[in-house]
Design a protein around this motif. Structure first.
Motif, PDB file in Angstrom:
ATOM      1  N   GLU A  93       8.936  -4.297  13.766  1.00  0.00           N
ATOM      2  CA  GLU A  93       9.467  -2.815  14.251  1.00  0.00           C
ATOM      3  C   GLU A  93       9.338  -3.246  16.251  1.00  0.00           C
ATOM      4  O   GLU A  93      10.626  -3.213  16.549  1.00  0.00           O
ATOM      5  CB  GLU A  93       9.086  -2.114  14.018  1.00  0.00           C
TER       6      GLU A  93
ATOM      7  N   GLY B  56      10.866   8.577  17.444  1.00  0.00           N
ATOM      8  CA  GLY B  56      10.227   7.821  16.073  1.00  0.00           C
ATOM      9  C   GLY B  56       9.133   9.594  15.438  1.00  0.00           C
ATOM     10  O   GLY B  56      10.076  10.044  14.510  1.00  0.00           O
TER      11      GLY B  56
ATOM     12  N   SER C 159      11.161  12.334  12.146  1.00  0.00           N
ATOM     13  CA  SER C 159       9.943  12.579  11.287  1.00  0.00           C
ATOM     14  C   SER C 159       9.672  13.374  11.064  1.00  0.00           C
ATOM     15  O   SER C 159       9.985  14.208   9.719  1.00  0.00           O
ATOM     16  CB  SER C 159       8.901  11.588  11.184  1.00  0.00           C
TER      17      SER C 159
ATOM     18  N   LYS D 221       8.783   5.090  11.371  1.00  0.00           N
ATOM     19  CA  LYS D 221       9.518   5.049  12.795  1.00  0.00           C
ATOM     20  C   LYS D 221       8.442   5.437  13.317  1.00  0.00           C
ATOM     21  O   LYS D 221       8.513   5.430  14.390  1.00  0.00           O
ATOM     22  CB  LYS D 221      10.459   5.871  12.188  1.00  0.00           C
TER      23      LYS D 221
END
Length: 940
Positions: free
Chosen positions: A422, A451, A455, A529
């Protein structure tokens, strides 16, 4: 560990057993050389057409060179039959195992010592109490405090203990796999004290220990010669990059291979025929590691502790079954004059006035679960939850001490490969404080915060969808009430409430399982994420997300029926409405029986469906591995029996990081059912016990038969699940208090008996709970047909009658009962909470016996070392020369050290990896994780 082929009675070798024995050892072994056990297997696919094939090939070569330089022995195998799969078998020699057992500070069992060796004058003087070792073979059977004897009490205690041990005899597994005296003294392994340990024992390093050491090496070796690439190390990163397909420890044979530990576990542990026997936990620990062993220890303990609440729950249910015929309210409704009472319509437009006798069956069924034992059972279960957790802490301390992980501190974790992927384009770097290595730093505003927001907003959205599902089920039940009211069939009319409750709960269960399945994939993606650096951080975040959603998903409808349904209906002259919809009323017989039905169907349906899915889903995943082996066939016979073990294991399903997560999740959700709502369904512990007896053996069978051998891992506890269960225990006190106060009829009956009954009985109680209503005053938006309306109808509530001044408002009984309900909640919660606090203080987490035993074992080990060193000094014991440890930390690295690749099929390097050289950047393990050592000023 399988040592050789099993001999038949006639002295001939079992051919199949011999072939399976050979497949777990190296095939290229020189004459006179000992068999070399395959500890690990690496698998990759030879694909020259892959654009990354050349790069991955270089990575593999460097990685294997570094493994050889560490002293590991490698042997390559091709799948054959035109298949592109390639296998590397890895063997760890004793020297490597000893070296890394010292580096990792692994505690190992010390060997037997003779009495003559240990019986010497104390270094502290002859007057000192002579050191005595009662168990010279290293086992500990002595009990702390055995020297203090009270004649009568001690004799009775010994007699009871002897009787209890005889009673347990039939429950012990076979002695071939279960050794009751296997508790040995242990010490942190050190090569300069090798006289403490028996290296000649082939089982000195258990399979789990070998697996753990090999994983440590595989996850740290580099696969790149670029010194700037700080994260070019570890088998996990190689699998993520596609250089390898899999890596796994090898099973020691098939489930039918005579003499293998796997077969012994299959016969003695995974067999349903042995469901009544204890688990061979030490054997499970040795084969699978502490983490797996601790899960099955917890599951076995939890299942055993379900026996008392199961017995008490069955007693409460049988009490209701045996005494319902004497219950006065049931008699009044089913056989008395109150059965002819006309009740007001329970829905708009389609529902008509109905007779109270129609609720006879539901009232009887409710009494089976809501009777005089309900409060007792609620208090019992609240205390049981505390006893369960407190004694698990003590039991867990015993187990972790026995398995040498008491106080275990895991090592510093490296970044996850997915985390590095990532952040592959991030240029900003940071220095890790522990390892002093350079790592990419995720931009907070650009990556980290978005992120987290994405989420958790997604999680909240799915939680709202779960609540919307509950609303949809409510609408279904309300529409079914109206639909069935229009049916003239007498059978349906007499059982409509039961039919609606059961179908609504079944539909809810199906939606719950579908939502869970979809959400699990989403939760993993959302957690990625959030950019969690370590696997532990990732697992904890995933646990929180999935458990939070499943808590709402499973329990929302039950909370609704227990605390909301029927509480805000209003009165027939003015119903409380939501978007023109009249609020749902409790069915005839009350909401308690609906709560019981909902709980029973969701609880038992979940257990059944998940058990089926978790056992048969791996069979579907095996198809993908079989596709990769489509071209392979044994050249001699093509039979499955002679397939090499490393190929058989590759066909199996990988266990994975989240393997035990879903096992714990299922059981902790079950624990929530039997604590939070248990007073509404006293049979829940019994059904949980029956399920867990099967679950334990089926889980064992699933792991042994359908999965590759998991990598052994060390843990010191069951982790976050303990905190979740403690939280559920606190919640259960509140929920059970309110279920009894609001949903059960315990409080109204107690108030009636104490203040309104003329003779202290429940005679007239049904009439007391029903208020009068004039149908001419009915809510006009209900569109009820009043053509055949009676003069008066009744409805369950405590309101003034239509002929009184404040008609349809709360009367004195209403406030009296609500005061009693709130008073009961306060008294119940405080009484139970105080009792729980006292129990927690009275039950220490670690028994005094264990505390003394830990100190005793440390003392004995120290005395053995002191006396042996004294004997060595006097020349009575000859020490092994050259056993002093050398600088050999895996955290030090020397640049420029390389080793030549052996181009032959068998890779064998005997180098111990010790390197010299000065400077601040040194390494004894070629190609290992880079770590820069800094001086006090912090300059490299």
């Amino acid at each position: 560990m399988l040592e050789g082929a099993e001999l038949l009675n006639n002295g001939e070798l079992n051919k199949q057993g011999l072939e399976m024995t050979e497949s777990i050892y190296f095939t290229d072994v020189e004459k006179g050389e000992e068999n070399k056990l395959v500890d690990f297997v690496l698998v990759w696919e030879e694909k020259p057409s892959d654009p990354q094939w050349s790069v991955n090939k270089t990575k593999r070569e460097i990685f294997l060179q570094n493994l050889e330089a560490e002293g590991l022995e490698l042997e390559s195998e091709e799948c054959g039959g035109g298949n592109a799969l390639r296998f590397i078998k890895i063997h760890a020699p004793m020297e490597v195992l000893r070296r890394y057992a010292e580096i990792l500070k692994i505690r190992m069992p010390i060997k037997k010592f003779s009495a003559d060796m240990l019986h010497s004058e104390s270094a502290e003087g002859a007057e000192m109490l002579e050191f005595k070792l009662t168990q010279l073979d290293g086992t500990t059977k002595e009990q702390v405090g055995s020297m203090i004897r009270i004649p009568l009490f001690s004799d009775v205690h010994d007699e009871l203990k002897s009787w209890f041990e005889k009673f347990q005899e039939p429950f012990y597994p076979s002695e071939a796999i279960f050794n009751r005296s296997n508790s040995q003294f242990t010490a942190v392994y050190s090569r300069d004290k090798d006289y403490l340990f028996n290296h000649n024992d082939s089982k000195f390093f258990s399979p789990a220990t070998r697996s753990g050491i090999l994983e440590f090496l595989l996850k740290r070796k580099r696969f790149s010669e670029d010194p700037e690439d700080d994260f070019a190390f570890g088998i996990s990163k190689l699998i993520s990059d596609g250089a390898y397909l899999a890596f796994y420890p090898l099973h020691d044979g098939g489930i039918h291979t005579e003499g293998s530990q796997r077969k012994l576990l299959y016969d003695e542990w995974a067999s349903l025929k042995k469901f009544w026997k204890y688990q061979p936990l030490d054997a499970v620990r040795d084969y699978y590691g502490v983490k797996m062993g601790l899960y099955f220890a917890w599951l076995g303990y939890y299942t055993f502790m379900l026996i008392p609440p199961s017995i008490v729950g069955i007693f409460c249910f049988l009490y209701g079954v045996l005494t319902y015929s004497t219950d006065i309210p049931i008699k009044e409704i089913c056989d008395g004059a109150m059965g002819n009472t006309t009740m007001c319509p329970i829905c708009d437009e389609f529902c008509d006035f109905w007779s109270l006798r129609d609720s006879c069956k539901m009232t009887q069924a409710k009494y089976f679960f809501d009777n005089g034992t309900t409060v007792f059972f609620a208090v019992f279960m609240s205390l049981w939850a505390v006893i369960f957790l407190e004694f698990w802490k003590r039991y867990s301390a015993e187990i972790t001490h026995r398995w040498d992980v008491f106080g275990y501190d895991p090592e510093e974790e490296h970044p996850r490969p997915e985390y590095l992927v990532e952040l592959r384009d991030v240029e900003e770097r940071t220095i890790n404080f522990i390892t002093q290595t350079s790592e990419p730093k995720p931009p907070f505003w650009k990556m980290k915060l978005p992120g987290i927001l994405i989420s958790w907003t997604s999680v909240m959205m799915f939680v709202m969808l779960a609540l919307i599902t509950v609303i949809a089920i409510i609408l279904y039940r309300m529409s079914m009430v109206a639909a069935l009211a229009a049916v003239n069939d007498s059978t349906i009319k007499s059982n409509w409430s039961l039919f609606i409750s059961m179908t609504g709960a079944a539909i809810n269960l199906v939606l719950i399982l579908i939502f869970n399945y979809i959400y699990e994939f989403l939760a993993i993606w959302l957690t990625e994420k959030e950019l969690h650096r370590t696997q532990t951080g990732f697992d904890n975040a995933l646990t929180l997300k999935i458990y939070l959603f499943q808590f709402v998903n499973y329990y929302a409808s039950i909370f609704y029926i227990a605390f909301v349904k029927g509480q805000f209906v209003g009165t027939p002259n003015e119903y409380t409405r939501f978007m023109s919809w009249r609020q749902e009323e409790c069915s005839p017989g009350g909401c308690f029986i609906e709560l019981c039905i909902q709980l029973a169907i969701i609880f038992m349906g979940k257990q059944f469906m998940l058990s089926v899915m978790e056992y048969y889903m791996p069979l579907m995943w095996k198809v993908f591995n079989l596709v990769k082996l489509a071209g392979w066939k044994n050249e001699e016979t093509g039979k499955e029996e002679v397939t090499p073990q490393y190929i058989k294991d590759f066909k199996l399903v990988e266990w994975g990081h989240q393997g035990l997560f879903y096992e714990y999740l299922e059981m902790v959700l079950q624990y929530g059912f039997i604590t939070i709502f248990v007073c509404a369904f006293p049979l829940a512990p019994f059904f949980a016990f029956c399920n867990n007896v099967l679950e334990l053996r089926l889980d064992a069978k699933k792991i042994l038969v359908q999965h590759r051998r998991p990598i052994a891992q060390k843990v010191q506890s069951i982790g976050v699940w303990m905190d979740i269960m403690e939280t559920l225990g606190r919640i259960s006190i509140i929920t059970n208090a309110f279920i009894i106060a609001l949903t059960s009829e315990f409080i109204p009956k107690a108030v009636y008996r104490g203040f309104y009954s003329q003779d202290g009985s429940l005679t007239g109680y049904v009439n007391y709970t029903l208020s009068y209503f004039d149908p001419m005053d009915i809510d006009r938006t209900s569109h009820v047909n009043l053509t055949l309306a009676p003069e008066l109808c009744r409805y369950p509530d405590y309101k003034f009658a239509p002929w009184e001044a404040d008609k349809y408002t709360n009367n004195a009984q209403f406030w009296h009962i609500w005061f009693a309900r709130l008073l009961f909640v306060v008294i119940f919660e405080n009484l139970v909470a105080c009792t729980i606090m006292a129990m927690r203080l009275a039950i220490p987490d670690i028994s005094s016996n264990l505390k003394y035993r830990i100190r005793r074992e440390a003392y004995i080990t120290k005395e053995i070392i002191i006396r042996t060193e004294r004997l060595k000094k006097d020349g009575k014991v000859r020490g092994k020369s050259g056993s002093a440890p050398v600088l050999n930390s895996p955290d030090l690295r020397t640049e420029g050290e390389t080793s030549q690749t052996n181009s032959t099929q068998r890779r064998n390097a005997g180098a111990d990896g010790v390197s010299g050289g000065g400077g601040l950047e040194r390494s004894s393990s070629t190609g290992d994780v880079q770590l820069i050592l800094k001086d006090e000023e912090g300059q490299a």
